[in-house]
Design an enzyme around this catalytic site. Sequence first.
Site, PDB file in Angstrom:
ATOM      1  N   SER A 278      -3.822  21.195  52.110  1.00  0.00           N
ATOM      2  CA  SER A 278      -3.297  20.162  53.010  1.00  0.00           C
ATOM      3  C   SER A 278      -3.117  20.754  54.393  1.00  0.00           C
ATOM      4  O   SER A 278      -2.820  21.955  54.528  1.00  0.00           O
ATOM      5  CB  SER A 278      -1.952  19.636  52.499  1.00  0.00           C
ATOM      6  OG  SER A 278      -1.307  18.838  53.480  1.00  0.00           O
TER       7      SER A 278
ATOM      8  N   TYR B 120       6.509  21.227  49.673  1.00  0.00           N
ATOM      9  CA  TYR B 120       5.087  20.925  49.553  1.00  0.00           C
ATOM     10  C   TYR B 120       4.296  21.677  50.614  1.00  0.00           C
ATOM     11  O   TYR B 120       3.271  22.309  50.310  1.00  0.00           O
ATOM     12  CB  TYR B 120       4.866  19.421  49.698  1.00  0.00           C
ATOM     13  CG  TYR B 120       3.410  19.008  49.674  1.00  0.00           C
ATOM     14  CD1 TYR B 120       2.722  18.936  48.469  1.00  0.00           C
ATOM     15  CD2 TYR B 120       2.736  18.698  50.854  1.00  0.00           C
ATOM     16  CE1 TYR B 120       1.388  18.561  48.447  1.00  0.00           C
ATOM     17  CE2 TYR B 120       1.410  18.323  50.835  1.00  0.00           C
ATOM     18  CZ  TYR B 120       0.736  18.252  49.628  1.00  0.00           C
ATOM     19  OH  TYR B 120      -0.587  17.891  49.611  1.00  0.00           O
TER      20      TYR B 120
END
Length: 234
Positions: free
Chosen positions: A125, A138
């Site tokens: 990501s 995350y």
Amino acid sequence: TAKALASRGCNVVINYLTNRDGAEETAAACAAHGVETLTVGADVSNDDDCRRLAGAAVAKWGRIDVLVNNAATTKSIPQADLDALDGEEFQRIYALNVIGTFQMTRAAAPHLRATGDAAVVNISSIGGILGGGSSMAYAVSKGALNTMTASLARVLAPEIRVNAICPGGLLGSWTSKILTPQAYQRRVQNAATDNPLGRAVWPEEVADAVVWLVTEAVTMSGEALRMDVGQHLS
């Protein structure tokens, strides 16, 4: 990604944790391309499951040429709310996003090496580069994944290339699951104004990048490829 690889003639193993129906639906779409498919229920945060998953592929076809580490989890927690994020949540996210990818790669590595020209693609990501995203845990897990991509690329060369893709501005099923319906609609509506390229990234485009890394990027290993409609420029 499974469908994109199947369209290139790859037999595919589709792993699922809870969504068996979705896995079977994907397998049927892949089979329509004339390839063989296999669905396996496995939790990649469990090392035994990773070894079983790799073993199922080898038992069916005798080899593994490509591994795509796509399993991930998160929980939407405002990054400024430090008290809302505890160690247990960090551990839960790390167990799947980082340790699971390591365990799955380790389980597949001997079979990937045996082909002599294999590829691993980790779905990361842009949060792992920019430190943003659905939660701090995350983002940190994806930063660790990017570092691990480089480490694995070093130790698995030359038989295996290992790269990561870092999407940002992603829409589709993953994003809709971690946002409320209202927040997701705002994300859709604001894609043209929030992102420098004036658009979103869609799962099919990430899949195309995976195929490119597997089939064409023969001089690349250890890269974390930003695919974020220019978000890193903001």
